[in-house]
Design a protein around this motif. Structure first.
Motif, mmCIF file in Angstrom:
data_model
loop_
_atom_site.group_PDB
_atom_site.id
_atom_site.type_symbol
_atom_site.label_atom_id
_atom_site.label_comp_id
_atom_site.label_asym_id
_atom_site.label_seq_id
_atom_site.Cartn_x
_atom_site.Cartn_y
_atom_site.Cartn_z
ATOM 1 N N ASP A 42 0.852 -1.186 0.000
ATOM 2 C CA ASP A 42 0.000 0.000 0.000
ATOM 3 C C ASP A 42 0.888 1.236 0.000
ATOM 4 O O ASP A 42 1.674 1.441 0.932
ATOM 5 C CB ASP A 42 -0.891 -0.034 1.250
ATOM 6 N N LEU A 43 0.786 2.051 -1.033
ATOM 7 C CA LEU A 43 1.514 3.320 -1.118
ATOM 8 C C LEU A 43 0.564 4.433 -0.700
ATOM 9 O O LEU A 43 -0.361 4.787 -1.440
ATOM 10 C CB LEU A 43 2.043 3.534 -2.539
ATOM 11 N N ASP A 44 0.798 4.974 0.488
ATOM 12 C CA ASP A 44 -0.156 5.851 1.164
ATOM 13 C C ASP A 44 0.390 7.278 1.236
ATOM 14 O O ASP A 44 1.312 7.553 2.021
ATOM 15 C CB ASP A 44 -0.406 5.295 2.569
ATOM 16 N N PRO A 45 -0.153 8.212 0.455
ATOM 17 C CA PRO A 45 0.324 9.596 0.516
ATOM 18 C C PRO A 45 0.078 10.225 1.890
ATOM 19 O O PRO A 45 -1.018 10.115 2.448
ATOM 20 C CB PRO A 45 -0.495 10.306 -0.568
ATOM 21 N N GLN A 46 1.092 10.890 2.400
ATOM 22 C CA GLN A 46 1.006 11.595 3.677
ATOM 23 C C GLN A 46 0.698 13.072 3.428
ATOM 24 O O GLN A 46 0.768 13.544 2.293
ATOM 25 C CB GLN A 46 2.311 11.418 4.432
ATOM 26 N N VAL A 93 -1.201 -3.111 -10.580
ATOM 27 C CA VAL A 93 -1.485 -1.891 -9.824
ATOM 28 C C VAL A 93 -2.962 -1.548 -9.908
ATOM 29 O O VAL A 93 -3.638 -1.851 -10.900
ATOM 30 C CB VAL A 93 -0.620 -0.715 -10.347
ATOM 31 N N LYS A 94 -3.458 -0.936 -8.832
ATOM 32 C CA LYS A 94 -4.815 -0.394 -8.815
ATOM 33 C C LYS A 94 -4.843 0.873 -7.988
ATOM 34 O O LYS A 94 -3.978 1.095 -7.128
ATOM 35 C CB LYS A 94 -5.833 -1.406 -8.272
ATOM 36 N N THR A 95 -5.816 1.705 -8.267
ATOM 37 C CA THR A 95 -6.042 2.855 -7.406
ATOM 38 C C THR A 95 -6.593 2.350 -6.073
ATOM 39 O O THR A 95 -7.261 1.317 -6.017
ATOM 40 C CB THR A 95 -7.035 3.839 -8.034
ATOM 41 N N SER A 96 -6.318 3.082 -5.016
ATOM 42 C CA SER A 96 -6.858 2.673 -3.721
ATOM 43 C C SER A 96 -8.327 3.038 -3.582
ATOM 44 O O SER A 96 -9.014 2.523 -2.705
ATOM 45 C CB SER A 96 -6.064 3.335 -2.591
ATOM 46 N N GLY A 97 -8.800 3.930 -4.450
ATOM 47 C CA GLY A 97 -10.133 4.483 -4.285
ATOM 48 C C GLY A 97 -10.103 5.751 -3.461
ATOM 49 O O GLY A 97 -11.117 6.422 -3.308
ATOM 50 N N ASN A 98 -8.937 6.089 -2.948
ATOM 51 C CA ASN A 98 -8.765 7.335 -2.228
ATOM 52 C C ASN A 98 -7.582 8.077 -2.859
ATOM 53 O O ASN A 98 -7.607 8.373 -4.036
ATOM 54 C CB ASN A 98 -8.556 7.057 -0.739
ATOM 55 N N ARG A 99 -6.495 8.301 -2.111
ATOM 56 C CA ARG A 99 -5.389 9.090 -2.629
ATOM 57 C C ARG A 99 -4.181 8.253 -3.014
ATOM 58 O O ARG A 99 -3.210 8.786 -3.570
ATOM 59 C CB ARG A 99 -4.978 10.138 -1.584
ATOM 60 N N GLY A 100 -4.188 6.965 -2.704
ATOM 61 C CA GLY A 100 -2.999 6.156 -2.880
ATOM 62 C C GLY A 100 -3.088 5.149 -4.002
ATOM 63 O O GLY A 100 -4.012 5.151 -4.828
ATOM 64 N N LEU A 101 -2.100 4.246 -3.996
ATOM 65 C CA LEU A 101 -2.021 3.169 -4.970
ATOM 66 C C LEU A 101 -1.732 1.864 -4.245
ATOM 67 O O LEU A 101 -1.040 1.850 -3.224
ATOM 68 C CB LEU A 101 -0.906 3.444 -5.984
ATOM 69 N N HIS A 102 -2.258 0.779 -4.772
ATOM 70 C CA HIS A 102 -1.996 -0.567 -4.266
ATOM 71 C C HIS A 102 -1.248 -1.342 -5.339
ATOM 72 O O HIS A 102 -1.705 -1.427 -6.487
ATOM 73 C CB HIS A 102 -3.298 -1.291 -3.931
ATOM 74 N N VAL A 103 -0.109 -1.904 -4.956
ATOM 75 C CA VAL A 103 0.678 -2.735 -5.875
ATOM 76 C C VAL A 103 0.627 -4.174 -5.370
ATOM 77 O O VAL A 103 0.963 -4.447 -4.211
ATOM 78 C CB VAL A 103 2.135 -2.235 -5.964
ATOM 79 N N PHE A 104 0.189 -5.078 -6.227
ATOM 80 C CA PHE A 104 0.054 -6.492 -5.901
ATOM 81 C C PHE A 104 0.997 -7.303 -6.781
ATOM 82 O O PHE A 104 1.284 -6.922 -7.914
ATOM 83 C CB PHE A 104 -1.371 -6.994 -6.185
ATOM 84 N N ALA A 105 1.442 -8.444 -6.251
ATOM 85 C CA ALA A 105 2.191 -9.406 -7.060
ATOM 86 C C ALA A 105 1.738 -10.803 -6.671
ATOM 87 O O ALA A 105 1.704 -11.137 -5.484
ATOM 88 C CB ALA A 105 3.692 -9.255 -6.848
ATOM 89 N N PRO A 106 1.365 -11.645 -7.640
ATOM 90 C CA PRO A 106 0.983 -13.022 -7.318
ATOM 91 C C PRO A 106 2.201 -13.827 -6.879
ATOM 92 O O PRO A 106 3.268 -13.724 -7.486
ATOM 93 C CB PRO A 106 0.400 -13.543 -8.628
ATOM 94 N N ILE A 107 2.036 -14.602 -5.824
ATOM 95 C CA ILE A 107 3.138 -15.429 -5.308
ATOM 96 C C ILE A 107 2.634 -16.842 -5.054
ATOM 97 O O ILE A 107 1.436 -17.072 -4.867
ATOM 98 C CB ILE A 107 3.736 -14.840 -4.014
ATOM 99 N N GLU A 108 3.571 -17.770 -5.039
ATOM 100 C CA GLU A 108 3.197 -19.139 -4.693
ATOM 101 C C GLU A 108 2.844 -19.209 -3.204
ATOM 102 O O GLU A 108 3.569 -18.656 -2.373
ATOM 103 C CB GLU A 108 4.360 -20.083 -5.010
ATOM 104 N N PRO A 109 1.735 -19.867 -2.864
ATOM 105 C CA PRO A 109 1.283 -19.889 -1.464
ATOM 106 C C PRO A 109 2.031 -20.926 -0.627
ATOM 107 O O PRO A 109 1.461 -21.910 -0.141
ATOM 108 C CB PRO A 109 -0.203 -20.229 -1.594
ATOM 109 N N THR A 110 3.321 -20.674 -0.445
ATOM 110 C CA THR A 110 4.172 -21.640 0.260
ATOM 111 C C THR A 110 4.725 -21.098 1.562
ATOM 112 O O THR A 110 5.369 -21.838 2.301
ATOM 113 C CB THR A 110 5.343 -22.069 -0.636
ATOM 114 N N ARG A 111 4.510 -19.815 1.835
ATOM 115 C CA ARG A 111 5.031 -19.204 3.060
ATOM 116 C C ARG A 111 3.911 -18.528 3.831
ATOM 117 O O ARG A 111 2.936 -18.053 3.245
ATOM 118 C CB ARG A 111 6.131 -18.198 2.731
ATOM 119 N N GLU A 112 4.074 -18.450 5.146
ATOM 120 C CA GLU A 112 3.008 -17.894 5.978
ATOM 121 C C GLU A 112 3.149 -16.376 6.091
ATOM 122 O O GLU A 112 4.069 -15.773 5.543
ATOM 123 C CB GLU A 112 3.010 -18.578 7.348
ATOM 124 N N PHE A 113 2.207 -15.774 6.821
ATOM 125 C CA PHE A 113 2.067 -14.317 6.818
ATOM 126 C C PHE A 113 3.324 -13.587 7.284
ATOM 127 O O PHE A 113 3.677 -12.547 6.723
ATOM 128 C CB PHE A 113 0.875 -13.900 7.680
#
Length: 344
Positions: A140-144, A172-192
């Protein structure tokens, strides 16, 4: 007197379902005049893309009984009277407690959520069959204060380059507010916790490259007029508005997937409940192929270990989390007690 209910025909993987929408003329966004029925119809129009992005995941519903200016609350487990096609899966929360959480599998379930006064949808980064191991890395890229959406754009572009260096394909997607969300698909092999550390490693690398523009400082007093890289959104039970989810903001914006080629020209204020369906119909879904080439966070985890060896340790967790190993004190720097300085 409340207006009569409306029945919507909602196509989906199991055929067309007839979904009831009560109080259809209730205004949810007063400034825009958008009603509950308008929102339900929006969910029908974007239904396939919405489910593609948010389906088969534990999801929290942000519900507003009287529109965006009224009281709100979050629903995680299915309320009484949920349709039999709305399921739930057990998830483990940071406290260690386990509880069933909603899953949306088809557009009709999203329309049902609107009937339950949902406006914002918050999906987990993990799948329903493997809730402990995320299959998405999210940043989450959150403008201050002192920065805005335009300042987040170069940060997102450089972050894409950082992720590409470790073999991750960023979306990438807009946050719907002032920021941007960057996602990357990963293999589900590691925990949070591993994924959190991967996000911190990527964030620190971005901070090294853009020290004047971005920051990983958790405490607001230390951020300045920079883009905050919100690493804590990578924690268990921490979510952000899903792709194509509306936001509870006056002009009814949508957190909208975009192409990287659009990033420097898009106006996020124009991506709303009223405009996104036509955009989706004409341009298609930029996230349609997101899950086709998942990468791994192995190299990012290596960066984390490298930084750890160089003295860069754990960062603060959200205040409702249990105290975590290696975590610094949860007190803002200006209130921290410092050893008395020797007199000169």
């Amino acid at each position: 007197m409340a207006s009569e209910a409306v029945i919507l025909s909602v196509p989906g993987p199991h055929g067309v379902r007839q979904m009831r929408v009560s109080s259809p003329t209730r205004v949810l966004w007063p400034d825009s005049g958008i009603t509950k029925l308008d929102l339900a119809r929006y969910m029908v129009e974007v239904g396939a893309a919405f489910v593609g992005a948010n389906g088969d995941r534990p999801i929290s519903l942000q519900r507003f009984a009287e529109g965006i200016d009224g009281e709100q609350f979050f629903s995680k487990n299915p309320p009484k009277g949920a349709p039999d096609f709305v399921r739930a899966v057990p998830v483990v929360y940071p406290s260690g407690r386990s509880h069933p959480q909603l899953v949306i599998d088809e557009p009709a379930a999203a329309v049902w959520a609107v009937q339950m006064n949902t406006i914002v949808f918050h999906p987990w980064p993990s799948r329903a069959e493997n809730t402990d191991n995320p299959d998405q890395l999210r940043i989450d890229l959150d403008p201050q204060p002192g920065t805005d959406f335009d300042d987040a754009i170069p940060a997102a572009i450089e972050l894409r380059a950082v992720l590409a260096e470790v073999g991750l394909d960023a979306f990438v997607k807009t946050s719907g507010n002032r920021g941007l969300h960057v996602f990357a698909p990963i293999e589900p092999t590691r925990e949070f916790l591993d994924v959190r550390h991967a996000v911190i490693a990527a964030a620190r690398e971005l901070e090294r490259r853009m020290p004047r523009e971005v920051t990983t400082a958790w405490w607001k007093e230390e951020r300045g007029a920079r883009i905050f890289i919100d690493f804590n959104q990578a924690n268990r039970d921490r979510t952000m508005a899903g792709a194509y989810s509306p936001r509870a903001i006056a002009h009814a914006p949508v957190s909208c997937p975009i192409e990287w080629s659009e990033l420097e020209t898009v106006d996020p204020r124009l991506l709303t409940v009223l405009t996104v369906p036509a955009r989706l119909a004409s341009t298609g879904d930029p996230w349609q192929r997101m899950g086709e080439k998942p990468g791994t966070i192995d190299q990012l985890c290596g960066w984390w270990e490298r930084d750890l060896a160089n003295g860069l340790g754990e960062l603060p967790f959200p205040p409702d989390f249990p105290k975590m190993p290696g975590e610094p004190p949860r007190v803002q720097p200006s209130r921290a007690k410092h050893p008395e300085q020797p007199s000169s």
